[in-house]
Design an enzyme around this catalytic site. Structure first.
Site, PDB file in Angstrom:
ATOM      1  N   GLU A 137       0.863  -1.183   0.000  1.00 12.00           N
ATOM      2  CA  GLU A 137       0.000   0.000   0.000  1.00 12.00           C
ATOM      3  C   GLU A 137       0.896   1.227   0.000  1.00 12.00           C
ATOM      4  O   GLU A 137       1.810   1.353   0.817  1.00 12.00           O
ATOM      5  CB  GLU A 137      -0.899   0.013   1.232  1.00 12.00           C
ATOM      6  N   GLN A 180      -1.720 -15.748  -1.994  1.00 14.14           N
ATOM      7  CA  GLN A 180      -2.209 -14.666  -2.869  1.00 14.14           C
ATOM      8  C   GLN A 180      -1.221 -14.401  -3.992  1.00 14.14           C
ATOM      9  O   GLN A 180      -0.019 -14.497  -3.801  1.00 14.14           O
ATOM     10  CB  GLN A 180      -2.504 -13.398  -2.067  1.00 14.14           C
TER      11      GLN A 180
END
Length: 188
Positions: A137, A180
């Site tokens: 992020e 992921q």
């Protein structure tokens, strides 16, 4: 706990596939010239950002809700860089895939090159036996657009070796972010 050295990182990457692709040294330039460095450092590994980005936008006046995140709050961008609007953020993923050993915990910190520009890189710890691409992020804390470069260094992973093996690993718990591969949004 103890911090793991470059020798340990190289051995684990080469023998156990802990980081793929793996760069055994610091890379500071490519065919285009100087870049933001990535690869093995003295006590860590500098990861790269892939060319896949999800840029936050609030065109739909959505509420940011971690239990019910609105996919329409993002614009997907693929390219050699990403422009983050002022006071906004973007998600990306690492180029590198990680396989964290059972006796290791990692902490990831943003590189100073970005921090000195008001761009904060946030990553949660990688727990014992977690595997996958790391979702990154980027927060643009400035009032100006901010540029993130794909395939260049963005953050450093520091490996902390445990004094004893954990009783329950991330894999044992069947963690929701296990395995992921792309930029992964919040899950509950």
């Amino acid at each position: 706990m103890s911090v793991k050295s470059d020798t340990w990182i190289r051995r684990m990457a080469e023998e156990q596939g802990m980081i793929e692709p793996f760069e055994k040294d610091q890379v500071k330039e490519n065919d285009s010239g100087r870049i933001i460095s990535y690869g093995t450092s003295s006590y860590g590994y500098d990861v790269r950002c892939s060319d896949e980005f999800k840029i936050f936008t609030n065109v739909h006046s959505a509420t940011v809700d971690p239990k019910n995140f609105d996919m329409d709050s993002f614009v997907d961008v693929k390219g050699d860089h990403c422009i983050i609007p002022p006071n906004s953020f973007a998600l990306a993923r690492t180029v590198e895939l990680f396989r964290i050993p059972r006796d290791v915990l990692t902490v990831c910190l943003g590189k100073s090159t970005y921090a000195r520009c008001g761009i904060i890189v946030n990553v949660t710890p990688l727990e014992p036996e977690w595997e996958g691409h790391v979702t990154l992020e980027f927060s643009n804390t400035t009032t100006l657009p901010a540029k993130i470069y794909a395939n260049e260094g963005v953050a450093q992973v520091i490996f902390l070796g445990a004094d004893e093996i954990c009783e329950t690993s991330y894999k044992d718990r069947a963690g929701k972010y296990q395995g992921q591969t792309g930029v992964t949004l919040p899950k509950t």
